[in-house]
Write a protein that holds these residues in place. Structure first.
Motif, PDB file in Angstrom:
ATOM      1  N   GLY A  86       3.287  12.144  -9.241  1.00  0.00           N
ATOM      2  CA  GLY A  86       3.650  10.747  -9.399  1.00  0.00           C
ATOM      3  C   GLY A  86       3.887  10.356 -10.847  1.00  0.00           C
ATOM      4  O   GLY A  86       3.291  10.904 -11.764  1.00  0.00           O
ATOM      5  N   GLY A  87       4.772   9.390 -11.041  1.00  0.00           N
ATOM      6  CA  GLY A  87       5.125   8.965 -12.391  1.00  0.00           C
ATOM      7  C   GLY A  87       6.445   9.569 -12.836  1.00  0.00           C
ATOM      8  O   GLY A  87       6.932  10.539 -12.243  1.00  0.00           O
ATOM      9  N   LEU A  88       7.043   8.995 -13.862  1.00  0.00           N
ATOM     10  CA  LEU A  88       8.355   9.427 -14.325  1.00  0.00           C
ATOM     11  C   LEU A  88       8.313   9.894 -15.776  1.00  0.00           C
ATOM     12  O   LEU A  88       7.471   9.454 -16.548  1.00  0.00           O
ATOM     13  CB  LEU A  88       9.360   8.281 -14.192  1.00  0.00           C
ATOM     14  N   ARG A  89       9.241  10.769 -16.109  1.00  0.00           N
ATOM     15  CA  ARG A  89       9.393  11.256 -17.480  1.00  0.00           C
ATOM     16  C   ARG A  89      10.871  11.162 -17.855  1.00  0.00           C
ATOM     17  O   ARG A  89      11.757  11.120 -16.989  1.00  0.00           O
ATOM     18  CB  ARG A  89       8.917  12.707 -17.593  1.00  0.00           C
ATOM     19  N   ILE A  90      11.138  11.122 -19.147  1.00  0.00           N
ATOM     20  CA  ILE A  90      12.514  11.042 -19.632  1.00  0.00           C
ATOM     21  C   ILE A  90      13.225  12.375 -19.428  1.00  0.00           C
ATOM     22  O   ILE A  90      12.705  13.429 -19.805  1.00  0.00           O
ATOM     23  CB  ILE A  90      12.543  10.660 -21.130  1.00  0.00           C
ATOM     24  N   LYS A  91      14.405  12.333 -18.829  1.00  0.00           N
ATOM     25  CA  LYS A  91      15.243  13.524 -18.662  1.00  0.00           C
ATOM     26  C   LYS A  91      16.382  13.531 -19.671  1.00  0.00           C
ATOM     27  O   LYS A  91      16.667  14.549 -20.300  1.00  0.00           O
ATOM     28  CB  LYS A  91      15.804  13.578 -17.244  1.00  0.00           C
ATOM     29  N   LYS A  92      17.025  12.371 -19.833  1.00  0.00           N
ATOM     30  CA  LYS A  92      18.133  12.250 -20.783  1.00  0.00           C
ATOM     31  C   LYS A  92      18.146  10.868 -21.420  1.00  0.00           C
ATOM     32  O   LYS A  92      17.732   9.881 -20.798  1.00  0.00           O
ATOM     33  CB  LYS A  92      19.485  12.481 -20.098  1.00  0.00           C
ATOM     34  N   ASP A 105      -6.215  14.279   4.333  1.00  0.00           N
ATOM     35  CA  ASP A 105      -4.756  14.242   4.328  1.00  0.00           C
ATOM     36  C   ASP A 105      -4.260  13.052   3.514  1.00  0.00           C
ATOM     37  O   ASP A 105      -4.499  11.903   3.866  1.00  0.00           O
ATOM     38  CB  ASP A 105      -4.247  14.145   5.770  1.00  0.00           C
ATOM     39  N   PHE A 106      -3.555  13.333   2.421  1.00  0.00           N
ATOM     40  CA  PHE A 106      -2.936  12.299   1.611  1.00  0.00           C
ATOM     41  C   PHE A 106      -1.419  12.484   1.572  1.00  0.00           C
ATOM     42  O   PHE A 106      -0.768  12.115   0.605  1.00  0.00           O
ATOM     43  CB  PHE A 106      -3.480  12.334   0.176  1.00  0.00           C
ATOM     44  N   SER A 107      -0.857  13.068   2.628  1.00  0.00           N
ATOM     45  CA  SER A 107       0.584  13.357   2.638  1.00  0.00           C
ATOM     46  C   SER A 107       1.425  12.090   2.539  1.00  0.00           C
ATOM     47  O   SER A 107       2.539  12.112   1.999  1.00  0.00           O
ATOM     48  CB  SER A 107       0.958  14.119   3.915  1.00  0.00           C
ATOM     49  N   TYR A 108       0.908  10.974   3.013  1.00  0.00           N
ATOM     50  CA  TYR A 108       1.657   9.717   2.955  1.00  0.00           C
ATOM     51  C   TYR A 108       1.548   9.035   1.594  1.00  0.00           C
ATOM     52  O   TYR A 108       2.112   7.978   1.371  1.00  0.00           O
ATOM     53  CB  TYR A 108       1.170   8.758   4.052  1.00  0.00           C
ATOM     54  N   ARG A 109       0.809   9.664   0.670  1.00  0.00           N
ATOM     55  CA  ARG A 109       0.691   9.125  -0.686  1.00  0.00           C
ATOM     56  C   ARG A 109       1.288  10.091  -1.707  1.00  0.00           C
ATOM     57  O   ARG A 109       0.834  10.188  -2.835  1.00  0.00           O
ATOM     58  CB  ARG A 109      -0.769   8.805  -1.014  1.00  0.00           C
ATOM     59  N   GLN A 110       2.350  10.786  -1.281  1.00  0.00           N
ATOM     60  CA  GLN A 110       3.057  11.700  -2.166  1.00  0.00           C
ATOM     61  C   GLN A 110       4.142  10.935  -2.937  1.00  0.00           C
ATOM     62  O   GLN A 110       4.620   9.886  -2.508  1.00  0.00           O
ATOM     63  CB  GLN A 110       3.667  12.848  -1.369  1.00  0.00           C
ATOM     64  N   ALA A 139       9.958   5.190  -6.918  1.00  0.00           N
ATOM     65  CA  ALA A 139       9.194   5.032  -8.160  1.00  0.00           C
ATOM     66  C   ALA A 139      10.070   4.542  -9.306  1.00  0.00           C
ATOM     67  O   ALA A 139       9.589   3.885 -10.235  1.00  0.00           O
ATOM     68  CB  ALA A 139       8.539   6.359  -8.543  1.00  0.00           C
ATOM     69  N   SER A 140      11.368   4.835  -9.250  1.00  0.00           N
ATOM     70  CA  SER A 140      12.266   4.451 -10.335  1.00  0.00           C
ATOM     71  C   SER A 140      12.727   3.001 -10.247  1.00  0.00           C
ATOM     72  O   SER A 140      13.353   2.490 -11.188  1.00  0.00           O
ATOM     73  CB  SER A 140      13.491   5.367 -10.352  1.00  0.00           C
ATOM     74  N   LYS A 141      12.421   2.325  -9.158  1.00  0.00           N
ATOM     75  CA  LYS A 141      12.835   0.927  -9.015  1.00  0.00           C
ATOM     76  C   LYS A 141      12.136   0.059 -10.055  1.00  0.00           C
ATOM     77  O   LYS A 141      10.922   0.116 -10.214  1.00  0.00           O
ATOM     78  CB  LYS A 141      12.533   0.416  -7.607  1.00  0.00           C
ATOM     79  N   GLY A 142      12.921  -0.722 -10.769  1.00  0.00           N
ATOM     80  CA  GLY A 142      12.378  -1.591 -11.800  1.00  0.00           C
ATOM     81  C   GLY A 142      12.265  -0.938 -13.163  1.00  0.00           C
ATOM     82  O   GLY A 142      11.888  -1.599 -14.136  1.00  0.00           O
ATOM     83  N   ARG A 149       0.829  -1.202   0.000  1.00  0.00           N
ATOM     84  CA  ARG A 149       0.000   0.000   0.000  1.00  0.00           C
ATOM     85  C   ARG A 149       0.868   1.259   0.000  1.00  0.00           C
ATOM     86  O   ARG A 149       0.347   2.363   0.151  1.00  0.00           O
ATOM     87  CB  ARG A 149      -0.932  -0.010   1.208  1.00  0.00           C
ATOM     88  N   GLY A 150       2.152   1.081  -0.182  1.00  0.00           N
ATOM     89  CA  GLY A 150       3.068   2.213  -0.251  1.00  0.00           C
ATOM     90  C   GLY A 150       3.117   2.799  -1.646  1.00  0.00           C
ATOM     91  O   GLY A 150       4.143   2.689  -2.336  1.00  0.00           O
ATOM     92  N   ILE A 151       2.043   3.411  -2.081  1.00  0.00           N
ATOM     93  CA  ILE A 151       1.968   3.975  -3.428  1.00  0.00           C
ATOM     94  C   ILE A 151       1.453   5.411  -3.358  1.00  0.00           C
ATOM     95  O   ILE A 151       0.737   5.790  -2.435  1.00  0.00           O
ATOM     96  CB  ILE A 151       1.042   3.150  -4.346  1.00  0.00           C
ATOM     97  N   ASP A 152       1.849   6.210  -4.359  1.00  0.00           N
ATOM     98  CA  ASP A 152       1.366   7.586  -4.415  1.00  0.00           C
ATOM     99  C   ASP A 152      -0.026   7.624  -5.045  1.00  0.00           C
ATOM    100  O   ASP A 152      -0.600   6.583  -5.388  1.00  0.00           O
ATOM    101  CB  ASP A 152       2.358   8.497  -5.154  1.00  0.00           C
ATOM    102  N   LEU A 153      -0.565   8.810  -5.209  1.00  0.00           N
ATOM    103  CA  LEU A 153      -1.922   8.944  -5.722  1.00  0.00           C
ATOM    104  C   LEU A 153      -2.049   8.481  -7.161  1.00  0.00           C
ATOM    105  O   LEU A 153      -3.149   8.180  -7.632  1.00  0.00           O
ATOM    106  CB  LEU A 153      -2.391  10.398  -5.598  1.00  0.00           C
ATOM    107  N   GLN A 154      -0.936   8.429  -7.889  1.00  0.00           N
ATOM    108  CA  GLN A 154      -0.964   7.941  -9.262  1.00  0.00           C
ATOM    109  C   GLN A 154      -0.677   6.445  -9.354  1.00  0.00           C
ATOM    110  O   GLN A 154      -0.653   5.883 -10.443  1.00  0.00           O
ATOM    111  CB  GLN A 154       0.046   8.719 -10.115  1.00  0.00           C
ATOM    112  N   GLY A 155      -0.423   5.805  -8.211  1.00  0.00           N
ATOM    113  CA  GLY A 155      -0.228   4.362  -8.188  1.00  0.00           C
ATOM    114  C   GLY A 155       1.207   3.895  -8.249  1.00  0.00           C
ATOM    115  O   GLY A 155       1.476   2.693  -8.314  1.00  0.00           O
ATOM    116  N   TYR A 156       2.178   4.823  -8.189  1.00  0.00           N
ATOM    117  CA  TYR A 156       3.593   4.453  -8.244  1.00  0.00           C
ATOM    118  C   TYR A 156       4.135   4.246  -6.831  1.00  0.00           C
ATOM    119  O   TYR A 156       3.727   4.917  -5.874  1.00  0.00           O
ATOM    120  CB  TYR A 156       4.399   5.528  -8.965  1.00  0.00           C
TER     121      TYR A 156
END
Length: 277
Positions: free
Chosen positions: A137-143, A75-80, A86-89, A47-54
């Motif tokens: 939440g979620g990742l985007r390409i930086k380089k 309060d959703f501070s624990y789902r930030q 998030a980058s694992k995997g 259940r350790g996921i942010d609001l976007q599910g990551y």
């Protein structure tokens, strides 16, 4: 011919095993794939996921519901979001048969504005944009680093180069406080909490953040390409009222926020994310 090689890192003690594609062999040419921290993934049912599910590392969460901190806030501070977890995997590198490789560098999504429900528009609901600079939440390409070859980098800020060009669709609601004035009820108020969005009509076919400006740079001294896209700010979702049924309240004393939290939405997502120039 194609041959796919998988590695199922099964850990029977912690139940954190996942199946990863390690390599692809095309005829006699092998392409290897590396991932980020795939050995330290959480259990699938965390259940350790942010609001976007990551994954955000808060494995001690006992549920995904918001905690009621005040009479009007959840309060959703624990789902930030947390970039490290998030980058694992995530895919990290592709190794080519020639010995070269392509490395991917990610970063968290961010926004400079958010689309929110305008409480002043009641009873004819509408959306407005407000300034908000936060990670999402979620990742985007930086380089994208090619070895040998050039490095391709991406910048998601506005023309000033500081504030994110991201626009967040933040019309979601996860908690509703309802005033109950029914004499047959012992309780005088009703609080509804949900781990998912309470507003009907939101689509899952688009990301929650859209960027109005993306800059692509290749190598050094080669200039840059600037892309502009439509976002939530250009094409807002439309509120839909059916038969004046604007609230799920059992009472006529529901607040404006309660009413706004239960309104249906017509999505205009097909008009967002289009290249304009």
């Amino acid at each position: 011919s194609y041959h796919y090689s998988y590695n199922h890192e099964l850990n029977k003690v912690t139940d954190t095993g996942r199946m990863f594609l390690d390599s692809v062999r095309v005829n006699n040419q092998k392409y290897g794939i590396e991932y980020t921290s795939r050995e330290s993934l959480p259990v699938p049912y965390t259940r350790g996921i942010d609001l976007q599910g990551y994954y955000n590392g808060n494995d001690s969460n006992t549920n995904l519901l918001g905690r009621i901190s005040t009479e009007s806030a959840v309060d959703f501070s624990y789902r930030q979001p947390c970039f490290e977890h998030a980058s694992k995997g995530m895919i990290k590198k592709i190794i080519y048969p020639t010995g070269g490789n392509t490395e991917f560098v990610f970063e968290n999504h961010s926004c400079g504005k958010a689309m929110v429900i305008d409480p002043e528009s009641f009873p004819s609901p509408a959306l407005k944009s407000e300034i908000r600079t936060v990670s999402v939440g979620g990742l985007r390409i930086k380089k994208i680093i090619n070895t040998p070859g050039e490095t391709i980098s991406y910048d998601y800020t506005k023309s000033e180069g500081i504030i994110s060009s991201g626009v967040l669709n933040d019309t979601k609601r996860y908690g509703v406080n309802i005033d109950v004035s029914n004499p047959r009820w012992i309780a005088t108020s009703l609080t509804i909490c949900s781990s998912s969005n309470l507003i009907a009509g939101n689509t899952i076919s688009e990301p929650e953040v859209g960027y109005s400006r993306v800059v692509e740079k290749r190598g050094s001294g080669n200039g840059e390409k600037v892309y502009h896209y439509t976002t939530f700010e250009d094409f807002k979702d439309e509120m839909l009222l059916e038969n004046d049924a604007t609230t799920l309240s059992y009472s006529s004393s529901a607040t404006k926020d309660d009413v706004m939290s239960t309104i249906w939405i017509t999505s205009r997502h097909l008009e967002r994310g289009k290249l304009t120039k």
